[in-house]
Design a protein around this motif. Structure first.
Motif, PDB file in Angstrom:
ATOM      1  N   ASN A 155       0.825  -1.214   0.000  1.00 56.74           N
ATOM      2  CA  ASN A 155       0.000   0.000   0.000  1.00 56.74           C
ATOM      3  C   ASN A 155       0.857   1.262   0.000  1.00 56.74           C
ATOM      4  N   GLU A 156       1.920   1.253   0.790  1.00 59.42           N
ATOM      5  CA  GLU A 156       2.785   2.428   0.870  1.00 59.42           C
ATOM      6  C   GLU A 156       3.446   2.729  -0.470  1.00 59.42           C
ATOM      7  N   VAL A 157       3.871   1.685  -1.173  1.00 57.96           N
ATOM      8  CA  VAL A 157       4.468   1.870  -2.500  1.00 57.96           C
ATOM      9  C   VAL A 157       3.453   2.508  -3.446  1.00 57.96           C
ATOM     10  N   LYS A 158       2.224   1.979  -3.434  1.00 58.30           N
ATOM     11  CA  LYS A 158       1.206   2.498  -4.350  1.00 58.30           C
ATOM     12  C   LYS A 158       0.832   3.942  -4.028  1.00 58.30           C
ATOM     13  N   ILE A 159       0.752   4.271  -2.747  1.00 56.46           N
ATOM     14  CA  ILE A 159       0.434   5.653  -2.366  1.00 56.46           C
ATOM     15  C   ILE A 159       1.539   6.592  -2.831  1.00 56.46           C
ATOM     16  N   LEU A 160       2.783   6.212  -2.566  1.00 56.96           N
ATOM     17  CA  LEU A 160       3.898   7.057  -2.992  1.00 56.96           C
ATOM     18  C   LEU A 160       4.007   7.112  -4.509  1.00 56.96           C
ATOM     19  N   TYR A 161       3.712   6.001  -5.170  1.00 52.23           N
ATOM     20  CA  TYR A 161       3.721   5.988  -6.632  1.00 52.23           C
ATOM     21  C   TYR A 161       2.749   7.045  -7.172  1.00 52.23           C
ATOM     22  N   TYR A 162       1.556   7.075  -6.599  1.00 53.33           N
ATOM     23  CA  TYR A 162       0.551   8.043  -7.059  1.00 53.33           C
ATOM     24  C   TYR A 162       1.028   9.473  -6.806  1.00 53.33           C
ATOM     25  N   LEU A 163       1.617   9.707  -5.631  1.00 53.67           N
ATOM     26  CA  LEU A 163       2.103  11.051  -5.304  1.00 53.67           C
ATOM     27  C   LEU A 163       3.277  11.458  -6.189  1.00 53.67           C
ATOM     28  N   PHE A 164       4.200  10.515  -6.445  1.00 59.26           N
ATOM     29  CA  PHE A 164       5.341  10.808  -7.314  1.00 59.26           C
ATOM     30  C   PHE A 164       4.868  11.124  -8.731  1.00 59.26           C
ATOM     31  N   LYS A 165       3.910  10.333  -9.217  1.00 60.59           N
ATOM     32  CA  LYS A 165       3.411  10.544 -10.573  1.00 60.59           C
ATOM     33  C   LYS A 165       2.675  11.874 -10.709  1.00 60.59           C
ATOM     34  N   ASN A 166       2.201  12.391  -9.586  1.00 66.03           N
ATOM     35  CA  ASN A 166       1.494  13.673  -9.598  1.00 66.03           C
ATOM     36  C   ASN A 166       2.258  14.731  -8.800  1.00 66.03           C
ATOM     37  N   ALA A 167       3.584  14.584  -8.764  1.00 69.68           N
ATOM     38  CA  ALA A 167       4.421  15.501  -7.976  1.00 69.68           C
ATOM     39  C   ALA A 167       4.188  16.949  -8.396  1.00 69.68           C
ATOM     40  N   GLY A 168       4.052  17.811  -7.385  1.00 68.12           N
ATOM     41  CA  GLY A 168       3.802  19.215  -7.651  1.00 68.12           C
ATOM     42  C   GLY A 168       2.326  19.554  -7.722  1.00 68.12           C
ATOM     43  N   ILE A 170      -1.749  18.809  -6.160  1.00 74.04           N
ATOM     44  CA  ILE A 170      -2.455  18.392  -4.953  1.00 74.04           C
ATOM     45  C   ILE A 170      -3.297  17.168  -5.277  1.00 74.04           C
ATOM     46  N   CYS A 171      -3.081  16.093  -4.525  1.00 72.92           N
ATOM     47  CA  CYS A 171      -3.821  14.844  -4.722  1.00 72.92           C
ATOM     48  C   CYS A 171      -4.845  14.711  -3.604  1.00 72.92           C
ATOM     49  N   SER A 172      -6.119  14.680  -3.951  1.00 74.05           N
ATOM     50  CA  SER A 172      -7.152  14.563  -2.926  1.00 74.05           C
ATOM     51  C   SER A 172      -7.144  13.170  -2.309  1.00 74.05           C
ATOM     52  N   ARG A 173      -7.648  13.072  -1.087  1.00 72.91           N
ATOM     53  CA  ARG A 173      -7.731  11.775  -0.418  1.00 72.91           C
ATOM     54  C   ARG A 173      -8.619  10.819  -1.214  1.00 72.91           C
ATOM     55  N   ASN A 174      -9.718  11.332  -1.759  1.00 66.64           N
ATOM     56  CA  ASN A 174     -10.627  10.480  -2.538  1.00 66.64           C
ATOM     57  C   ASN A 174      -9.941   9.913  -3.771  1.00 66.64           C
ATOM     58  N   ASP A 175      -9.130  10.740  -4.431  1.00 64.91           N
ATOM     59  CA  ASP A 175      -8.429  10.273  -5.627  1.00 64.91           C
ATOM     60  C   ASP A 175      -7.436   9.172  -5.275  1.00 64.91           C
ATOM     61  N   ILE A 176      -6.754   9.318  -4.147  1.00 65.16           N
ATOM     62  CA  ILE A 176      -5.788   8.295  -3.729  1.00 65.16           C
ATOM     63  C   ILE A 176      -6.506   6.992  -3.392  1.00 65.16           C
ATOM     64  N   VAL A 177      -7.602   7.080  -2.633  1.00 60.68           N
ATOM     65  CA  VAL A 177      -8.373   5.883  -2.282  1.00 60.68           C
ATOM     66  C   VAL A 177      -8.907   5.203  -3.536  1.00 60.68           C
ATOM     67  N   THR A 214       0.594  18.329   3.660  1.00 60.22           N
ATOM     68  CA  THR A 214      -0.864  18.278   3.727  1.00 60.22           C
ATOM     69  C   THR A 214      -1.438  19.648   3.378  1.00 60.22           C
ATOM     70  N   LYS A 215      -2.363  19.659   2.448  1.00 58.80           N
ATOM     71  CA  LYS A 215      -3.072  20.872   2.093  1.00 58.80           C
ATOM     72  C   LYS A 215      -4.470  20.792   2.727  1.00 58.80           C
ATOM     73  N   HIS A 216      -4.740  21.695   3.653  1.00 58.89           N
ATOM     74  CA  HIS A 216      -5.965  21.627   4.443  1.00 58.89           C
ATOM     75  C   HIS A 216      -7.207  21.528   3.561  1.00 58.89           C
ATOM     76  N   GLN A 218      -7.821  19.775   1.168  1.00 57.66           N
ATOM     77  CA  GLN A 218      -7.569  19.525  -0.244  1.00 57.66           C
ATOM     78  C   GLN A 218      -6.920  18.169  -0.488  1.00 57.66           C
ATOM     79  N   GLY A 219      -5.902  17.828   0.295  1.00 54.53           N
ATOM     80  CA  GLY A 219      -5.226  16.556   0.087  1.00 54.53           C
ATOM     81  C   GLY A 219      -3.750  16.652   0.396  1.00 54.53           C
ATOM     82  N   TYR A 220      -2.957  15.952  -0.403  1.00 51.06           N
ATOM     83  CA  TYR A 220      -1.519  15.866  -0.179  1.00 51.06           C
ATOM     84  C   TYR A 220      -0.758  16.269  -1.431  1.00 51.06           C
ATOM     85  N   THR A 221       0.482  16.712  -1.219  1.00 51.52           N
ATOM     86  CA  THR A 221       1.337  17.053  -2.357  1.00 51.52           C
ATOM     87  C   THR A 221       2.786  16.845  -1.985  1.00 51.52           C
ATOM     88  N   LEU A 222       3.601  16.545  -2.964  1.00 53.99           N
ATOM     89  CA  LEU A 222       5.053  16.474  -2.753  1.00 53.99           C
ATOM     90  C   LEU A 222       5.652  17.829  -3.069  1.00 53.99           C
TER      91      LEU A 222
END
Length: 222
Positions: A155-168, A170-177, A214-216, A218-222
């Motif tokens: 799970n951690e690999v997949k979460i980071l993969y999604y964040l890396f692929k969308n680096a820069g 904001i990835c919403s929690r719903n999009d990650i799930v 963490t973007k309040h 909104q979600g997460y971003t690298l």
């Protein structure tokens, strides 16, 4: 990559046979012989896959499976002499990935093991993603930075993969799930929070404190 397999089996003959069989197929194998702290052994050894019997000293395979699922999503194979429908159903409900009865066919056991490992860890290619000095190694489930490394769960690999692929971005929690569900990793909003906490702890351990922001609301971003 050499996969690590943990065997939790109290029958010494079967335990030894399984160990030799798996080692002969190229796996690194640890067989539990002291059942007083099996979960401690799981955490320390950090296997890529666990093989559990159901009837064990001190505990049973169902309890161990449930405890493992509280902190890890490694593939779990039940290899047991108990072959009732209820046992098989219980193994599935508790998070087991396969149920093989004794006496088992060694070819089937090896094929199932290889299939589960491939499904859990293979990423199609030895891809390495990079961002701000960090490298995400998909094939080996590692994140590295300045010579330091941390091992990641599926799970951690997949979460980071999604964040890396969308680096820069904001990835919403719903999009990650949704992304995890699309990849057959069943994570809800609460489980995502737990995974994010563990990821951040691992990142901090290799000098990447604050790597995920963490973007309040909104979600997460690298």
């Amino acid at each position: 990559m050499k996969y690590k397999i943990l065997i939790v089996e109290d029958d010494s003959t079967i335990r030894t046979q399984l160990k030799y069989l798996l080692e002969g197929s190229g796996y690194e194998v640890l067989a539990v012989t002291d059942f007083a702290d099996t979960i401690g052994t799981v955490k320390e050894y950090a296997p890529h896959l666990a093989i559990l019997d159901i009837k064990l000293p001190k505990s049973n395979g169902f309890e161990i499976c449930s405890q493992i699922r509280s902190f890890s999503d490694i593939p779990i194979v039940f290899v047991t002499g108990s072959n009732t429908d209820m046992d098989e159903l219980s193994s599935i409900m508790l998070g087991g990935d396969a149920f093989i009865t004794k006496p088992y066919n060694t070819a089937i056991l090896l094929a199932k093991t290889a299939s589960l490992l491939r499904r859990a860890y293979a990423c199609g290619q030895a891809e390495i993603l990079t961002w701000n000095g960090a490298q995400l190694h998909l094939e080996s489930s590692l994140i590295t930075c300045n010579g330091e490394k941390a091992e990641l769960t599926k799970n951690e690999v997949k979460i980071l993969y999604y964040l890396f692929k969308n680096a820069g971005k904001i990835c919403s929690r719903n999009d990650i799930v949704d992304f995890l569900w699309d990849n057959q990793l069943y994570v809800d909003d609460n489980a995502l929070s737990v995974n994010m906490t563990r990821i951040r702890e691992k990142l901090a351990g290799i000098g990447l404190t604050g790597f995920i922001k963490t973007k309040h609301r909104q979600g997460y971003t690298l």
